[in-house]
Enzyme design. Structure first.
Site, PDB file in Angstrom:
ATOM      1  N   GLY A  31       0.839  -1.195   0.000  1.00  0.00           N
ATOM      2  CA  GLY A  31       0.000   0.000   0.000  1.00  0.00           C
ATOM      3  C   GLY A  31       0.874   1.246   0.000  1.00  0.00           C
ATOM      4  O   GLY A  31       2.093   1.175  -0.135  1.00  0.00           O
ATOM      5  N   GLY A  36       6.850   4.964  -8.054  1.00  0.00           N
ATOM      6  CA  GLY A  36       7.644   3.743  -8.210  1.00  0.00           C
ATOM      7  C   GLY A  36       6.750   2.530  -8.440  1.00  0.00           C
ATOM      8  O   GLY A  36       7.038   1.677  -9.280  1.00  0.00           O
ATOM      9  N   HIS A  37       5.642   2.458  -7.670  1.00  0.00           N
ATOM     10  CA  HIS A  37       4.681   1.381  -7.897  1.00  0.00           C
ATOM     11  C   HIS A  37       4.033   1.512  -9.273  1.00  0.00           C
ATOM     12  O   HIS A  37       3.789   0.503  -9.953  1.00  0.00           O
ATOM     13  CB  HIS A  37       3.586   1.415  -6.826  1.00  0.00           C
ATOM     14  CG  HIS A  37       4.066   1.115  -5.442  1.00  0.00           C
ATOM     15  ND1 HIS A  37       4.056   2.045  -4.432  1.00  0.00           N
ATOM     16  CD2 HIS A  37       4.590  -0.019  -4.900  1.00  0.00           C
ATOM     17  CE1 HIS A  37       4.517   1.501  -3.321  1.00  0.00           C
ATOM     18  NE2 HIS A  37       4.861   0.257  -3.581  1.00  0.00           N
ATOM     19  N   GLY A 178      10.681  -3.917  -7.368  1.00  0.00           N
ATOM     20  CA  GLY A 178      11.663  -2.868  -7.580  1.00  0.00           C
ATOM     21  C   GLY A 178      13.061  -3.294  -7.171  1.00  0.00           C
ATOM     22  O   GLY A 178      13.246  -4.015  -6.176  1.00  0.00           O
ATOM     23  N   ASP A 181      14.784  -2.573  -3.478  1.00  0.00           N
ATOM     24  CA  ASP A 181      14.811  -3.614  -2.456  1.00  0.00           C
ATOM     25  C   ASP A 181      15.523  -4.835  -3.046  1.00  0.00           C
ATOM     26  O   ASP A 181      14.928  -5.890  -3.285  1.00  0.00           O
ATOM     27  CB  ASP A 181      13.392  -3.965  -2.024  1.00  0.00           C
ATOM     28  CG  ASP A 181      12.670  -2.773  -1.416  1.00  0.00           C
ATOM     29  OD1 ASP A 181      13.280  -2.086  -0.589  1.00  0.00           O
ATOM     30  OD2 ASP A 181      11.508  -2.528  -1.780  1.00  0.00           O
ATOM     31  N   SER A 216       9.547   6.199  -2.196  1.00  0.00           N
ATOM     32  CA  SER A 216       9.216   5.320  -1.085  1.00  0.00           C
ATOM     33  C   SER A 216       7.887   5.781  -0.500  1.00  0.00           C
ATOM     34  O   SER A 216       7.587   6.981  -0.490  1.00  0.00           O
ATOM     35  CB  SER A 216      10.298   5.369  -0.001  1.00  0.00           C
ATOM     36  OG  SER A 216       9.852   4.744   1.194  1.00  0.00           O
TER      37      SER A 216
END
Length: 312
Positions: A31, A36-37, A178, A181, A216
């Site tokens: 969530g 980035g998502h 991504g 991580d 982030s």
């Protein structure tokens, strides 16, 4: 866009998609969706007939205070997903994914016995631990005790456990993660190869904002001053990359140079900084192959990470 909260309904939805011949791309998230998502979802949209994302704040991946403070806004997340034409959001409650856990605090208790059933080179799946967590995936020591896992190994057990469950439920052709991580990506890639060989795990390069701060979900918690301070970590990693590209082969010299730049920032508390071989995820005294520069740090209690991959 369909919103599904139950495992049984999600399974039926996926079965219908498969019956119609659709190729499914999957993006798991905690969530707090950001650009980035969106990049992960866009990649999934380009390469598949349908996109499923999960929005599940996994308590196994956090200490309790961080879990309670995680910036979640499901209404905003739905708007972000709609922009990419996501077909389905799987948004189960905790009790749906972990039906035998009696109390939320049980998730945080499992962290204290994280090494009890771990093996050196093989994943271990516990049918159910003493806290009621079923299908608990223990990541092998050779993957977990590197980078962030030296301090928080249980967070990778948590990530592997929830992705294992999601892969079983949703059975996508491909799943997108991504590269920021990077250790999680390496672990989930190996887990998929072991248990889900039909699912392709795809790493997507880190997306940065205009000022080069890596996206982030926690960035929304930063003040303007904290954001500027966080950028010093990126600049420190870039300095390390410059040293490598200009011929420095001693990893200790590069690492100390990075630490010195970050340590000069009084608002930053360093959690972990390292430089490792990209292929092995292990520290190498001499730099001779592709490397990962990694930093985890706190700003006023907000934990952030950044990663640079130096390909030689």
């Amino acid at each position: 866009m369909k919103i599904i909260e139950s495992v049984s309904q999600a399974s039926v939805y996926v079965a219908d998609m498969r019956a119609s011949g659709k190729k499914i791309g999957f993006v798991p998230t905690l969530g707090g969706l950001h650009k980035g998502h969106q990049l992960l979802m866009q990649r999934a949209r380009e390469e598949n007939d349908a996109i499923i994302i999960s929005i599940f704040l996994n308590p196994m991946q956090f200490r309790k205070p961080q879990f309670l403070k995680y910036p979640s806004d499901f209404e905003q997340d739905m708007r972000v997903a709609e922009e990419i034409n996501v077909d389905m959001i799987f948004h189960p409650p905790v009790a749906e994914m972990f039906q035998h856990v009696a109390h939320i605090d049980n998730f945080f208790k499992f962290q204290t016995a994280e090494a009890a059933h771990r093996q050196d080179e093989h994943f271990v799946i516990e049918q159910q631990d003493e806290n009621g967590i079923d299908n608990l995936v223990r990541v092998p020591s050779n993957l977990v005790y590197q980078l962030d896992g030296k301090i928080h190994p249980w967070t990778f057990d948590g990530a592997a456990t929830i992705v294992y469950k999601l892969f079983n439920i949703l059975q996508p052709e491909s799943a997108y993660f991504g590269e920021k991580d990077i250790q999680q990506l390496a672990i989930l890639t190996k887990m998929a190869e072991t248990y889900f060989p039909a699912i392709k795990v795809i790493g997507v390069p880190t997306l940065r904002d205009a000022d080069n701060l890596a996206f982030s979900s926690r960035n929304v918690l930063l003040s303007d001053e904290q954001r500027r301070t966080a950028l010093s970590v990126y600049h420190a990693l870039k300095h390390g990359e410059h040293l490598i590209r200009t011929g420095e082969s001693d990893a200790a010299i590069v690492l100390n140079a990075i630490k010195a730049i970050i340590a000069a920032q009084p608002l930053i508390k360093i959690d972990y900084i390292d430089i490792v071989d990209k292929r092995l995820l292990k520290y190498a005294k001499k730099i001779s192959d592709d490397m990962i520069l990694y930093a985890a740090f706190f700003l006023n209690g907000i934990r952030l990470t950044d990663t640079l991959i130096v390909e030689l």
